[in-house]
Design a protein around this motif. Structure first.
Motif, short mmCIF file in Angstrom:
data_model
loop_
_atom_site.label_atom_id
_atom_site.label_comp_id
_atom_site.label_asym_id
_atom_site.label_seq_id
_atom_site.Cartn_x
_atom_site.Cartn_y
_atom_site.Cartn_z
N GLU A 38 33.70 41.83 48.43
CA GLU A 38 34.64 42.91 48.64
C GLU A 38 34.90 43.12 50.02
O GLU A 38 35.93 43.34 50.33
CB GLU A 38 33.74 44.21 47.86
N SER A 136 30.53 34.11 38.00
CA SER A 136 31.31 34.94 37.14
C SER A 136 30.86 36.67 37.51
O SER A 136 31.67 37.25 37.50
CB SER A 136 30.96 34.90 35.77
N SER A 137 29.70 36.99 37.56
CA SER A 137 29.14 38.13 37.87
C SER A 137 29.69 38.74 39.25
O SER A 137 30.08 39.63 39.60
CB SER A 137 27.55 38.32 37.86
N MET A 139 32.08 37.58 40.93
CA MET A 139 33.68 37.81 41.01
C MET A 139 34.18 38.62 39.84
O MET A 139 35.56 39.25 39.84
CB MET A 139 34.27 36.45 40.30
N GLN A 140 33.27 39.25 39.25
CA GLN A 140 33.45 40.28 38.20
C GLN A 140 34.58 40.09 36.98
O GLN A 140 35.20 40.87 36.93
CB GLN A 140 33.77 41.67 38.75
N THR A 141 34.53 38.91 36.89
CA THR A 141 35.45 38.42 35.52
C THR A 141 34.69 37.34 35.03
O THR A 141 33.89 36.48 35.43
CB THR A 141 36.64 37.84 36.47
N LYS A 142 35.06 37.01 33.69
CA LYS A 142 34.40 35.78 32.89
C LYS A 142 35.23 34.56 33.50
O LYS A 142 36.39 34.31 33.33
CB LYS A 142 34.75 36.18 31.26
N LEU A 143 34.33 33.47 33.73
CA LEU A 143 34.49 32.21 34.08
C LEU A 143 34.29 31.09 32.82
O LEU A 143 33.11 31.61 32.39
CB LEU A 143 34.10 31.78 35.45
N TYR A 144 34.89 30.05 33.00
CA TYR A 144 34.55 28.99 31.97
C TYR A 144 34.46 27.80 32.57
O TYR A 144 35.07 27.48 33.63
CB TYR A 144 35.82 29.08 30.91
#
Length: 160
Positions: A38, A136-137, A139-144
């Motif tokens: 951030e 993912s955590s 970036m605070q978004t789900k990654l695949y």
């Protein structure tokens, strides 16, 4: 596929403890990385990979380059990888205005995995759930994970 390991330094970065964080070290690391992301826009994790794995990986990638494996790219761009198009450009001191010249060799995942010298990057990046979960955590978004056999990861060798 190589048996050489390119391991994460779990003693310093316990990203494998995401589902059993009894001592709170994972949570503390995660919060520190989120704060860094951030405030700075990136996260720096010194010594994230163990030195022996990094040395083996670097050496094997250099051998691939010497053998002519990879794609050569030369480009002019800014830090955001935008070209030198001047439409809608911010003031001259903005980083988008600073043009960089880059020259690199790009070696794709399929070529990297063919080499018997390269540490097992599929195991490191694709099989282990801890690294994907951790990123993912942060970036605070789900990654695949990518299933692209060529583009799931790259080695970039930068030149002047």
């Amino acid at each position: 596929m190589s048996s050489t390991s390119c391991s994460i330094n779990y003693s310093k970065y316990p990203i494998d403890q995401f589902d059993s964080d009894d001592d709170g070290k994972y949570h503390a690391l995660l919060q520190s990385c989120i704060s860094q992301m951030e405030s700075d826009g990136f996260v720096k994790l010194s010594d994230f990979l163990l030195p022996d794995g990094v040395n083996a990986l670097t050496s094997s990638i250099q051998h691939l380059e010497q053998d002519g494996v990879g794609y050569y790219s030369k480009d002019s761009h800014n830090v955001f990888l935008d070209g030198d198009d001047e439409r809608d450009m911010p003031p001259s001191l903005h980083p988008r205005q600073i043009q960089l010249n880059s020259s690199k060799v790009i070696i794709n995942a399929k070529d990297l995995l063919r080499s018997k010298e390269v540490p097992d990057l599929d195991e490191l990046f694709m099989t282990q759930k801890s690294i994907l979960h951790f990123i993912s955590s942060v970036m605070q978004t789900k990654l695949y994970p990518s299933t692209d056999p060529y583009g799931k990861f790259y080695a970039n060798i930068f030149h002047e």
